[in-house]
Design a protein around this motif. Structure first.
Motif, PDB file in Angstrom:
ATOM      1  N   PHE A 332       0.812  -1.205   0.000  1.00  0.00           N
ATOM      2  CA  PHE A 332       0.000   0.000   0.000  1.00  0.00           C
ATOM      3  C   PHE A 332       0.855   1.269   0.000  1.00  0.00           C
ATOM      4  N   ILE A 333       2.170   1.123   0.214  1.00  0.00           N
ATOM      5  CA  ILE A 333       3.090   2.256   0.061  1.00  0.00           C
ATOM      6  C   ILE A 333       3.756   2.111  -1.301  1.00  0.00           C
ATOM      7  N   VAL A 336       8.185   2.495  -2.449  1.00  0.00           N
ATOM      8  CA  VAL A 336       8.996   2.273  -1.250  1.00  0.00           C
ATOM      9  C   VAL A 336       8.605   0.970  -0.558  1.00  0.00           C
ATOM     10  N   GLY A 337       7.301   0.695  -0.471  1.00  0.00           N
ATOM     11  CA  GLY A 337       6.850  -0.515   0.209  1.00  0.00           C
ATOM     12  C   GLY A 337       7.355  -1.780  -0.442  1.00  0.00           C
ATOM     13  N   ALA A 338       7.354  -1.815  -1.773  1.00  0.00           N
ATOM     14  CA  ALA A 338       7.850  -3.007  -2.463  1.00  0.00           C
ATOM     15  C   ALA A 338       9.331  -3.222  -2.202  1.00  0.00           C
ATOM     16  N   VAL A 339      10.101  -2.151  -2.175  1.00  0.00           N
ATOM     17  CA  VAL A 339      11.540  -2.271  -1.927  1.00  0.00           C
ATOM     18  C   VAL A 339      11.802  -2.759  -0.501  1.00  0.00           C
ATOM     19  N   VAL A 409       1.434   6.521   2.712  1.00  0.00           N
ATOM     20  CA  VAL A 409       0.301   5.712   2.256  1.00  0.00           C
ATOM     21  C   VAL A 409      -0.782   6.589   1.639  1.00  0.00           C
ATOM     22  N   VAL A 410      -1.011   7.757   2.225  1.00  0.00           N
ATOM     23  CA  VAL A 410      -2.118   8.618   1.781  1.00  0.00           C
ATOM     24  C   VAL A 410      -1.736   9.439   0.557  1.00  0.00           C
TER      25      VAL A 410
END
Length: 453
Positions: A332-333, A336-339, A409-410
């Motif tokens: 959901f980020i 950056v979240g995937a990394v 996230v937002v």
């Protein structure tokens, strides 16, 4: 005795008349002398009135000495000074106008950020409720179409959604607690294997260098013991704030699912009357964009978690299921979240199974993320929430700097919704301008429409 004052008065009156005649002759002589002088700037006119003829006569009772004669014809002409606004260059005036307006907008934005930061918990709870409502609202609408009452449909959807989210959280905590002992042993073994690999690797790492690195880590942990302890003492406050945010999110979600239309109608009453039609049209489109973003992100995150989880499961990486759940949550980020989630899986594989397993885990993570970025997101999200990658990176960075993980996230859904609203308002204002333009003679109503069909 009575004749002496009369004689003296007549003598004084005669002297006064003589003085006036002398003043008149002197003024005439000066005007004649001035008229005879040549003008160096222009040729002498052929004929013209007496310079003193057009002079305003002196008021009654005023002396000739107080009269100011008109300027001579040979006096140089003095250009009038321009207005101060006209003296400023046009480009500088435009820059100044734009500058003070930008300062006002920047000040308003700064005040808004300060207000939001002071009530950050409430704002994030409401935004989380909006995202959850966007995910659950289609289910409520589907139940309503099948004849289920609105209250019952809202209750069923909300209870089911919160139960699923609670079960996911409980499952992650349970898996971590069940595997933490085995994981610590595997981490220790993995560290020993990594140490042996570094000693035998072509990087020429020595035993002393490894010991120095380990000593530095121990010293850093020992120096930050007080901070770690204070952070643990503040954990109670964090838990209270988290519970408050969860309760606010649940109540806000219930009311948005049940009474969202009335809340939107009430919000429209706060908008000025002239802008109300445009905002009323942009609102549903913004909501559709947000719904598409949330549903698409959930689907893409679920696919990432399933395939990466299966890959690390077959590679015998411990805690494959909790890692898959973390991958789902971090998806959901954007970017950056995937990394972060992929790096976490690679690190766990490295310290538990060795370098080869870590390299294979990295290959699985990169392959799934490439498929996600080039196939899944364009196909699932579509054009409704298409945002340029540069805008995504800048939005995530700005959101993270302002409000941490919650801001990151937002940020992207906020940018997507803002883009939809701006595009619609621009098209609506253009259509309004075309409708208000008077039609030329012989034109039909079709000619005035924006599309022309």
């Amino acid at each position: 005795m009575s004749r002496v004052p009369g004689w003296l008065g007549r003598v004084g009156a005669g002297i006064s008349r003589m003085g006036e005649r002398l003043d008149e002759r002197r003024a005439e002589a000066e005007r004649e002398a001035e008229s005879e002088l040549p003008d160096p700037a222009r040729p002498e006119p052929a004929a013209g009135p007496d310079p003193g003829a057009g002079a305003e006569p002196a008021p009654a009772g005023a002396s000739r000495k107080d009269h100011v004669p008109a300027p001579p014809d040979y006096a140089p002409a003095v250009a009038a000074r321009p207005e101060p606004v006209a003296a400023v260059p046009w480009g500088l005036r435009v820059a100044a106008e734009a500058g003070w307006r930008l300062l006002v907008l920047a000040g308003a934005l700064w005040v808004l950020i300060k207000v939001i930061s002071s009530v950050q918990l409430v704002v994030f709870a409401f935004i989380a409720a909006l995202l959850i409502t966007a995910l659950l609202q289609p289910t409520v609408a589907r139940l309503r179409r099948h004849g289920v009452p609105r209250g019952l449909a809202t209750a069923l959807t909300a209870i089911l959604g919160f139960v699923i989210m609670g079960l996911v959280g409980w499952f992650v905590v349970w898996q971590v607690q069940e595997n933490i002992d085995a994981l610590s042993d595997q981490v220790q073994d993995g560290i020993d294997e990594l140490r042996k690999w570094l000693l035998n690797s072509p990087f020429h790492v020595t035993e002393d260098q490894i010991n120095d690195i380990a000593k530095s880590l121990r010293e850093a942990i020992g120096a930050n013991t007080d901070e770690i302890t204070s952070a643990g003492l503040e954990g109670v406050t964090v838990i209270v704030e988290a519970m408050t945010g969860i309760l606010l999110t649940m109540f806000s979600t219930l009311f948005l699912l049940y009474d969202g239309r009335r809340i939107w109608d009430w919000t429209l009453k706060l908008v000025p009357a002239q802008a109300r039609p445009g905002i009323a049209g942009a609102g549903p489109r913004a909501w559709r964009t947000l719904t598409a973003y949330v549903r698409g992100t959930v689907i893409v995150a679920l696919i990432d978690a399933i395939f990466i989880g299966l890959g690390i499961f077959f590679l015998d990486v411990p805690m494959a299921v909790p890692l898959a759940v973390f991958i789902f949550l971090f998806a959901f980020i954007p970017l950056v979240g995937a990394v972060v989630s992929g790096a976490l899986a690679v690190v766990v594989a490295l310290v538990t199974q060795g370098v080869f397993t870590a390299v294979m885990t990295l290959a699985v993570v990169l392959a799934v993320q490439q498929i996600e970025g080039h196939i899944l997101q364009p196909f699932i999200l579509g054009r409704a929430v298409r945002v340029h990658p540069l805008a995504v990176v800048l939005a995530v960075a700005a959101g993270g700097m302002v409000s941490g993980i919650g801001g990151a996230v937002v940020a992207v859904p906020l940018v997507a919704v803002t883009n939809t609203v701006v595009v619609y308002l621009r098209a609506w204002s253009r259509g309004e301008a075309l409708r208000q333009t008077p039609e030329p003679r012989g034109a039909t109503a079709v000619d005035a429409s924006p599309s022309g069909d």
